[in-house]
Enzyme design. Sequence first.
Site, PDB file in Angstrom:
ATOM      1  N   ARG A 192       0.821  -1.211   0.000  1.00  0.00           N
ATOM      2  CA  ARG A 192       0.000   0.000   0.000  1.00  0.00           C
ATOM      3  C   ARG A 192       0.857   1.264   0.000  1.00  0.00           C
ATOM      4  O   ARG A 192       0.492   2.266  -0.595  1.00  0.00           O
ATOM      5  CB  ARG A 192      -0.931  -0.033   1.217  1.00  0.00           C
ATOM      6  N   TYR A 193       1.979   1.246   0.698  1.00  0.00           N
ATOM      7  CA  TYR A 193       2.856   2.400   0.820  1.00  0.00           C
ATOM      8  C   TYR A 193       4.192   2.081   0.153  1.00  0.00           C
ATOM      9  O   TYR A 193       4.652   0.941   0.171  1.00  0.00           O
ATOM     10  CB  TYR A 193       3.079   2.751   2.291  1.00  0.00           C
ATOM     11  N   ARG A 229       7.102   0.241   2.392  1.00  0.00           N
ATOM     12  CA  ARG A 229       6.828  -0.887   3.284  1.00  0.00           C
ATOM     13  C   ARG A 229       5.784  -1.802   2.669  1.00  0.00           C
ATOM     14  O   ARG A 229       5.051  -1.405   1.767  1.00  0.00           O
ATOM     15  CB  ARG A 229       6.398  -0.394   4.668  1.00  0.00           C
ATOM     16  N   CYS A 287      -5.560 -17.003  13.693  1.00  0.00           N
ATOM     17  CA  CYS A 287      -5.397 -16.146  14.867  1.00  0.00           C
ATOM     18  C   CYS A 287      -5.612 -16.956  16.146  1.00  0.00           C
ATOM     19  O   CYS A 287      -6.280 -17.992  16.124  1.00  0.00           O
ATOM     20  CB  CYS A 287      -6.411 -15.002  14.845  1.00  0.00           C
ATOM     21  N   CYS A 337     -11.731 -11.888  16.595  1.00  0.00           N
ATOM     22  CA  CYS A 337     -12.470 -10.719  17.061  1.00  0.00           C
ATOM     23  C   CYS A 337     -13.698 -10.519  16.175  1.00  0.00           C
ATOM     24  O   CYS A 337     -13.609 -10.621  14.952  1.00  0.00           O
ATOM     25  CB  CYS A 337     -11.573  -9.485  17.030  1.00  0.00           C
ATOM     26  N   CYS A 394     -13.307  -7.806  13.344  1.00  0.00           N
ATOM     27  CA  CYS A 394     -12.081  -7.865  12.536  1.00  0.00           C
ATOM     28  C   CYS A 394     -12.328  -7.420  11.100  1.00  0.00           C
ATOM     29  O   CYS A 394     -13.281  -7.856  10.449  1.00  0.00           O
ATOM     30  CB  CYS A 394     -11.536  -9.287  12.549  1.00  0.00           C
ATOM     31  N   ARG A 427     -10.567  -8.288   8.634  1.00  0.00           N
ATOM     32  CA  ARG A 427     -10.255  -9.410   7.743  1.00  0.00           C
ATOM     33  C   ARG A 427     -11.129 -10.624   8.074  1.00  0.00           C
ATOM     34  O   ARG A 427     -10.768 -11.757   7.756  1.00  0.00           O
ATOM     35  CB  ARG A 427      -8.774  -9.785   7.843  1.00  0.00           C
ATOM     36  N   ASP A 459     -13.017  -0.298  11.106  1.00  0.00           N
ATOM     37  CA  ASP A 459     -13.165  -0.521   9.672  1.00  0.00           C
ATOM     38  C   ASP A 459     -14.534  -1.148   9.395  1.00  0.00           C
ATOM     39  O   ASP A 459     -14.985  -2.022  10.140  1.00  0.00           O
ATOM     40  CB  ASP A 459     -12.060  -1.456   9.163  1.00  0.00           C
ATOM     41  N   ASP A 514      -8.343   4.142   8.449  1.00  0.00           N
ATOM     42  CA  ASP A 514      -7.859   3.494   7.231  1.00  0.00           C
ATOM     43  C   ASP A 514      -8.943   3.721   6.189  1.00  0.00           C
ATOM     44  O   ASP A 514     -10.018   3.110   6.244  1.00  0.00           O
ATOM     45  CB  ASP A 514      -7.636   2.004   7.478  1.00  0.00           C
ATOM     46  N   LYS A 550      -3.934   5.085   5.698  1.00  0.00           N
ATOM     47  CA  LYS A 550      -4.307   5.642   6.993  1.00  0.00           C
ATOM     48  C   LYS A 550      -4.089   7.153   7.022  1.00  0.00           C
ATOM     49  O   LYS A 550      -3.088   7.646   6.506  1.00  0.00           O
ATOM     50  CB  LYS A 550      -3.480   5.007   8.115  1.00  0.00           C
TER      51      LYS A 550
END
Length: 349
Positions: free
Chosen positions: A97-98, A101, A110, A114, A117, A119, A278, A315, A322
């Site tokens: 995305r950037y 990085r 996981c 959550c 989440c 994702r 999100d 985001d 972000k």
Amino acid sequence: MSHLVKPQSLPRRLLRTPQDLIAAGLAPPSQHDALQAVAQHYATAIPPAFLDLIEHPNDPIGIQVIPTPAELEVTPEERSDPIGDDALSPVPGIVHRYADRALLKPLLVCPLYCRFCFRREHVGPDGGLLDDAALERALEWLRTHPQIQEVILTGGDPLMLSARRLGQIMDALSAMPHVTTIRLHTRVPVAAPERVTEALLDTLESDKAVWMAVHINHARELSEPAKACLKQIVRRGIPLLGQSVLLRGVNDSEDALEALFRGMVAARMRPYYLHQLDPAPGTARFHVPVEEGQRLLAGLRGRVTGLAWPTYVLDIPGGYGKVPLGPGYVDGPRTVRDPEGKTHNLDRL
């Protein structure tokens, strides 16, 4: 569910199914079929260390991880890939995305799942472990993109990997001359601290700068086992960052955020980001409006040390990255407000 009481004697095992939740007192038997319908879409996992923290199903710990039929209610603004990971993935396991990085997602498993989440459409116990060939393709992509200076291991949760597999990845990243920083994003130290063994920590040894961002949303997640785990990590010279999501019913008050951020600092963890939720499918019950989040953060300014004041970020849906949401203190070209709300003319300063 608010009147359910968790039995005093519970099995020390991972809870995954509606039957598990009902037996643990975390859901009524009448919800079995509805929870089974939720399970067709989204995984559930509540490990023993996190189960120990739940006082009742609707407390700030329980509502993060106990499924509810409301998750099948999708609003128009919610989307399956809210931050555009899929569109920004040049090869499986990489998100770029950037410019400087990239994310490396070696698995989509996981320690717990959550309910908010971003994702949640992708993660699960059967999801997304990159096989040897796919992992090598992802690593080769990183090797051949010298502008990448930071690699962020996420997923899923990289600390769910075996020590052997994580060590293989760390060695490969450490051998890339252009990579200066390796960051790991994890929930394991608070959700399953027993996984952080000396052997696992040995794999994080590197000549590169290694950082760890730990996802924590409520001060009670900093249990004694979690704090002991974090101390082990700090002793290895790995700096800790704290990431949280602003969640209705979990941390949507000044007192809750203050306790959370003070707890992080006491554990030698720098609160880094407070994320605006999100818009993943079925997460509307957790939503806190941006204006309310700004007021909460403004209420902490001057009340807590700057070490305990994270950046409040959004985001931008669609993969646009972000951005900080404030709160802001500039009222005009030459006017600022102090934490008490008084204005000051910069021409006089």
